[in-house]
Design a protein around this motif. Structure first.
Motif, PDB file in Angstrom:
ATOM      1  N   ASP A 119      93.818 104.128 -92.262  1.00  0.00           N
ATOM      2  CA  ASP A 119      93.774 103.067 -92.435  1.00  0.00           C
ATOM      3  C   ASP A 119      93.767 102.385 -93.454  1.00  0.00           C
ATOM      4  O   ASP A 119      94.378 101.524 -94.065  1.00  0.00           O
ATOM      5  N   ARG A 120      93.178 102.459 -94.444  1.00  0.00           N
ATOM      6  CA  ARG A 120      93.625 102.342 -95.884  1.00  0.00           C
ATOM      7  C   ARG A 120      94.866 103.068 -96.886  1.00  0.00           C
ATOM      8  O   ARG A 120      96.232 102.745 -97.026  1.00  0.00           O
ATOM      9  N   THR A 121      95.272 104.270 -95.779  1.00  0.00           N
ATOM     10  CA  THR A 121      96.530 104.909 -96.544  1.00  0.00           C
ATOM     11  C   THR A 121      97.990 103.735 -95.815  1.00  0.00           C
ATOM     12  O   THR A 121      98.854 103.681 -96.257  1.00  0.00           O
TER      13      THR A 121
ATOM     14  N   ALA B 219      91.798 109.221 -98.898  1.00  0.00           N
ATOM     15  CA  ALA B 219      91.193 107.976 -98.049  1.00  0.00           C
ATOM     16  C   ALA B 219      91.474 107.835 -96.990  1.00  0.00           C
ATOM     17  O   ALA B 219      92.230 108.815 -96.008  1.00  0.00           O
TER      18      ALA B 219
ATOM     19  N   ALA C 182      97.318 104.863-102.863  1.00  0.00           N
ATOM     20  CA  ALA C 182      96.377 104.204-101.460  1.00  0.00           C
ATOM     21  C   ALA C 182      95.032 105.117-101.786  1.00  0.00           C
ATOM     22  O   ALA C 182      94.010 104.264-101.532  1.00  0.00           O
ATOM     23  N   GLU C 183      94.984 105.715-102.573  1.00  0.00           N
ATOM     24  CA  GLU C 183      93.605 106.225-102.812  1.00  0.00           C
ATOM     25  C   GLU C 183      92.849 104.937-103.016  1.00  0.00           C
ATOM     26  O   GLU C 183      91.334 104.412-102.843  1.00  0.00           O
TER      27      GLU C 183
ATOM     28  N   ALA D 145      97.857 100.703 -94.985  1.00  0.00           N
ATOM     29  CA  ALA D 145      97.770  99.339 -95.404  1.00  0.00           C
ATOM     30  C   ALA D 145      98.716  99.930 -96.445  1.00  0.00           C
ATOM     31  O   ALA D 145      99.652  98.780 -97.193  1.00  0.00           O
ATOM     32  N   ALA D 146      98.165 100.981 -97.519  1.00  0.00           N
ATOM     33  CA  ALA D 146      99.068 101.440 -98.746  1.00  0.00           C
ATOM     34  C   ALA D 146     100.874 101.643 -98.122  1.00  0.00           C
ATOM     35  O   ALA D 146     101.402 100.859 -99.387  1.00  0.00           O
TER      36      ALA D 146
ATOM     37  N   HIS E  13      94.310 101.791-103.098  1.00  0.00           N
ATOM     38  CA  HIS E  13      94.449 100.650-102.499  1.00  0.00           C
ATOM     39  C   HIS E  13      93.346  99.697-101.683  1.00  0.00           C
ATOM     40  O   HIS E  13      92.554  99.904-100.975  1.00  0.00           O
ATOM     41  N   GLY E  14      93.527  98.076-101.979  1.00  0.00           N
ATOM     42  CA  GLY E  14      92.702  97.263-101.416  1.00  0.00           C
ATOM     43  C   GLY E  14      91.509  97.014-102.118  1.00  0.00           C
ATOM     44  O   GLY E  14      90.536  96.723-101.540  1.00  0.00           O
ATOM     45  N   ARG E  15      91.248  98.642-103.274  1.00  0.00           N
ATOM     46  CA  ARG E  15      89.995  98.107-103.835  1.00  0.00           C
ATOM     47  C   ARG E  15      89.395  97.109-105.182  1.00  0.00           C
ATOM     48  O   ARG E  15      90.477  96.551-105.438  1.00  0.00           O
TER      49      ARG E  15
END
Length: 148
Positions: free
Chosen positions: A15-17, A12, A143-144, A19-20, A146-148
């Protein structure tokens, strides 16, 4: 003081990592036997405070922390302020490229129980490291998605 540093690759972007990682109240979804809550602030800056209960049922301890460094999406440092865990925790996210990052978990701990803690750490460290490694592998998957 003792230090532990562990790394895990994450499929990921940084920024996604990040956020997680900083989704504190969901940390229990990936950290073995841990439930985290915010006790002060929003968890997104210096001065925010967290409490993490680690254990099973009523058997365990609460690790209180205060964020002392906040540098998104790269680095967060917490000061452990509880009765059992003292020292600092550092969470670092390094971008590898646009789609991959590495999460680095660093703990610099003052061991509890004085000489007993120092003598016992070599016995406890393998289990502690195993638990954190297992949790970090779970974190990478968390994390991979996260937010999807």
């Amino acid at each position: 003081m003792t230090a532990v540093e562990l790394r895990v690759p994450v499929a990921a972007p940084a920024d996604r990592t990040w956020a997680a990682l900083t989704d504190w109240t969901r940390q229990g979804e990936w950290m073995l036997g841990t439930d985290v809550r915010l006790t002060s602030g929003d968890g997104k800056g210096v001065g925010s405070e967290l409490a993490a209960f680690t254990g099973a049922g009523r058997l365990g301890f609460t690790d209180t922390m205060r964020i002392t460094t906040w540098d998104p999406p790269r680095r967060c440092v917490v000061l452990h302020t509880g009765a059992v865990v003292k020292g600092t925790g550092e969470f670092v996210v390094e971008a590898v490229n646009d789609t991959t990052s590495v999460f680095i978990w660093i703990e610099r701990l003052d061991l509890p129980l004085g000489i007993v803690g120092r003598l016992g750490w070599p016995v406890v460290r393998p289990a502690f490291t195993w638990g954190v490694r297992r949790s970090l592998a779970k974190f990478a998957r968390f994390a991979e998605g996260h937010g999807r």
